[in-house]
Design an enzyme around this catalytic site. Structure first.
Site, mmCIF file in Angstrom:
data_model
loop_
_atom_site.group_PDB
_atom_site.id
_atom_site.type_symbol
_atom_site.label_atom_id
_atom_site.label_comp_id
_atom_site.label_asym_id
_atom_site.label_seq_id
_atom_site.Cartn_x
_atom_site.Cartn_y
_atom_site.Cartn_z
ATOM 1 N N GLY A 12 36.617 97.990 32.714
ATOM 2 C CA GLY A 12 36.341 98.231 34.136
ATOM 3 C C GLY A 12 37.564 97.866 34.976
ATOM 4 C CG ASP A 13 37.500 95.564 37.628
ATOM 5 O OD1 ASP A 13 36.730 96.066 38.456
ATOM 6 O OD2 ASP A 13 37.278 94.487 37.047
ATOM 7 C CE LYS A 16 35.672 102.922 36.795
ATOM 8 N NZ LYS A 16 36.167 101.599 36.452
ATOM 9 C CG HIS A 41 34.182 102.749 42.333
ATOM 10 N ND1 HIS A 41 33.424 103.813 41.916
ATOM 11 C CD2 HIS A 41 34.214 101.886 41.286
ATOM 12 C CE1 HIS A 41 33.016 103.590 40.675
ATOM 13 N NE2 HIS A 41 33.479 102.435 40.286
ATOM 14 C CD GLN A 222 29.778 99.265 35.916
ATOM 15 O OE1 GLN A 222 29.055 100.158 35.521
ATOM 16 N NE2 GLN A 222 29.771 98.874 37.175
ATOM 17 C CB THR A 237 27.567 96.845 32.394
ATOM 18 O OG1 THR A 237 26.657 96.890 33.492
ATOM 19 C CG2 THR A 237 27.952 98.252 31.951
ATOM 20 C CG LEU A 330 54.283 101.993 35.440
ATOM 21 C CD1 LEU A 330 53.966 101.436 34.051
ATOM 22 C CD2 LEU A 330 54.940 103.362 35.296
ATOM 23 N N GLY A 413 50.861 102.864 43.217
ATOM 24 C CA GLY A 413 50.480 102.166 44.452
ATOM 25 C C GLY A 413 49.080 102.587 44.845
HETATM 26 P P1 IMP Z 1 26.591 93.397 35.042
HETATM 27 O O1 IMP Z 1 27.012 94.830 34.996
HETATM 28 O O2 IMP Z 1 26.554 92.837 36.442
HETATM 29 O O3 IMP Z 1 25.335 93.164 34.275
HETATM 30 O O4 IMP Z 1 27.723 92.542 34.289
HETATM 31 C C1 IMP Z 1 27.949 92.638 32.877
HETATM 32 C C2 IMP Z 1 29.433 92.516 32.559
HETATM 33 O O5 IMP Z 1 30.119 93.651 33.075
HETATM 34 C C3 IMP Z 1 30.110 91.296 33.207
HETATM 35 O O6 IMP Z 1 31.145 90.870 32.353
HETATM 36 C C4 IMP Z 1 30.710 91.866 34.472
HETATM 37 O O7 IMP Z 1 31.797 91.100 34.930
HETATM 38 C C5 IMP Z 1 31.135 93.238 33.984
HETATM 39 N N1 IMP Z 1 31.175 94.238 35.059
HETATM 40 C C6 IMP Z 1 30.135 94.840 35.663
HETATM 41 N N2 IMP Z 1 30.553 95.709 36.583
HETATM 42 C C7 IMP Z 1 31.886 95.675 36.546
HETATM 43 C C8 IMP Z 1 32.892 96.403 37.244
HETATM 44 O O8 IMP Z 1 32.643 97.275 38.086
HETATM 45 N N3 IMP Z 1 34.176 96.089 36.921
HETATM 46 C C9 IMP Z 1 34.484 95.167 35.980
HETATM 47 N N4 IMP Z 1 33.584 94.485 35.290
HETATM 48 C C10 IMP Z 1 32.288 94.733 35.573
#
Ligand code: IMP
Length: 422
Positions: A12-13, A16, A41, A222, A237, A330, A413
């Site tokens: 995730g992060d 996107k 997002h 995610q 998740t 980058l 950027g």
């Molecule tokens: P949940 O989705 O809140 O149940 O979290 C489950 C796992 O997914 C945890 O490690 C969260 O930090 C991670 N997580 C959930 N949503 C995101 C996201 O949008 N970006 C990054 N990590 C996420």
């Protein structure tokens, strides 16, 4: 080529939203198909920052239609707040935001259940966003969940909430609203009323758009390593963040998908608990966190940072069968003397080139790296691949070689324009 999917290929992060924003220009309809307000997002538009948790980020374009499809879990309070906030900022949603009548509702009791689970000394904490995501999907599968149209009818809603409460046994005994179903119901009816104009059957709507030849863009939330089936279970998740989630989460056939873009950061991050083989618990990790502003946009938590992991991304690229890579952030790596990429793992002394499915093994692997020279130049104004410093080009080319997939978009950027298209 008309229907495109943008998916995160890490934890995730991956930025996107920035790629969705770039691609949305040539699309008609932007669709969110899984997750809920655990997503954050972020889009920077002419210096103004927008963080979308539930509403598809395509709403920022005044002429795009946005769909929140059946695969989402929707906290109606958060959604109303997000819609109101966007309206205040001049974004009109009338006749262009549509919410599925099959999407699940996250209730206040889901937040409570998750918080209790995460805080208990007797359970394994996942480090979730505490947005009630897991309990909502659990109730969906247990067939006790509530769908959006149930928010419109007092008698139905009350019965359905009582059904969930009953099903939880003594887990809700200490919940402050345990004996106040009437109050919970009235508040939910009030938010339901506000959301009613947006709720519709999005399956038919999407298929009408397909018949009209409109271009659909699916916005993943995610990342693949957080997929409930293919990620680092149980540290994941609760939805399918990989390409199959598009079909089940929006009601379309895989045959309708023309292109899959895999978004990868130029380094790795993870927020929450769980294995992370290339994590850097040193000053380089701190450098990346600071330069990349690696703090969660939903929870504000510092993200764990590490080197690019080609074993993990080969796995997620395979799962999603991606057409090309969009490599983001980058510019963050500028200033390092040397950059590393993980090419394989050692497990109990033996080299492995696969991503183990058992989290315990993943916790034990030792990454093997190749080392590449870094670059010092600020690259945020570069718009052509040829103009990147030689070492930055080499870094990108090495990722391509290790994954056997082209990098067609490079983000240097946060703004839409800070992009190299190849
Ligand atoms: P949940 O989705 O809140 O149940 O979290 C489950 C796992 O997914 C945890 O490690 C969260 O930090 C991670 N997580 C959930 N949503 C995101 C996201 O949008 N970006 C990054 N990590 C996420």
């Amino acid at each position: 080529m008309s229907n495109t999917v943008v998916l995160g290929c890490m934890f995730g992060d991956e930025a996107k939203a920035k790629i969705v924003d770039v691609m949305a220009k040539d699309s008609d309809v932007v669709v969110r198909f899984q997750g809920g307000c655990n997503a954050g997002h972020t889009i920077l538009l002419n210096g103004e920052k927008f963080i979308f948790h539930l509403v598809p980020s395509g709403i920022i374009y005044p002429d795009k239609i946005c769909i929140m499809a059946n695969g989402l879990v929707i906290d109606p309070y958060e959604l109303v707040a997000e819609i109101e906030n966007l309206k205040k900022r001049g974004i009109n949603m009338d006749n262009r935001l549509f919410i599925s009548d099959q999407a699940q509702v996250t209730l206040p009791l889901h937040h409570y259940l998750e918080t209790m689970h995460e805080q208990s000394k007797n359970t394994i904490s996942i480090g979730t966003t505490k947005k009630g995501i897991g309990p909502t999907y659990a109730d969906k599968s247990a067939r006790i969940g509530i769908r959006m149209p149930e928010l419109f009818d007092k008698q139905i809603l009350k019965k359905r909430i009582a059904n969930i409460i009953h099903s939880k046994g003594n887990l809700l005994d200490k919940w402050e609203f345990r004996n106040n179903v009437d109050e919970v119901t009235s508040e939910l009816l009030a938010v339901g009323k506000m959301l009613k104009p947006y709720i519709t059957n999005t399956v038919y709507l999407l298929h009408n758009f397909l018949d009209q030849g409109k271009k659909l863009l699916f916005e993943g939330a995610q990342g693949a390593l957080l997929d409930v089936d293919f990620g680092t279970y149980p540290y994941v998740t609760s939805s399918n963040t990989t390409v199959g989630g598009v079909c089940t989460g929006a009601g379309i056939s895989p045959r309708r998908i023309d292109k899959v873009i895999g978004v990868m950061k130029s380094y790795f991050t993870r927020v929450g608990k769980g294995p992370f083989p290339t994590e850097l618990k040193d000053e380089i990790g701190d450098f990346i966190r600071k330069r990349g502003n690696e703090y969660g946009s939903t929870t504000g938590r510092p993200r764990r940072c590490g080197w690019f992991d080609a074993v993990a991304t080969r796995y997620t690229a395979m799962l999603n069968d991606i057409d090309f890579i969009a490599l983001t952030l980058l510019d963050v790596l500028s200033g390092l003397d040397e950059v590393k990429i993980c090419t394989s793992y050692k497990l109990n002394g033996d080299e492995i080139d696969y991503f183990p499915s058992f989290y315990h093994q993943l916790e034990q692997v030792k990454p093997d790296y190749i080392e590449l020279p870094g670059w010092k130049e600020d690259i945020s104004a570069v718009r052509k691949f040829e103009d990147l410093p030689e070492n930055a080009k080499k870094y990108v080319n090495t990722i391509e070689e290790l994954l056997g997939i082209g990098v067609s978009i490079i983000s240097v950027g946060p703004e839409r324009a800070d992009t190299i298209m190849r």
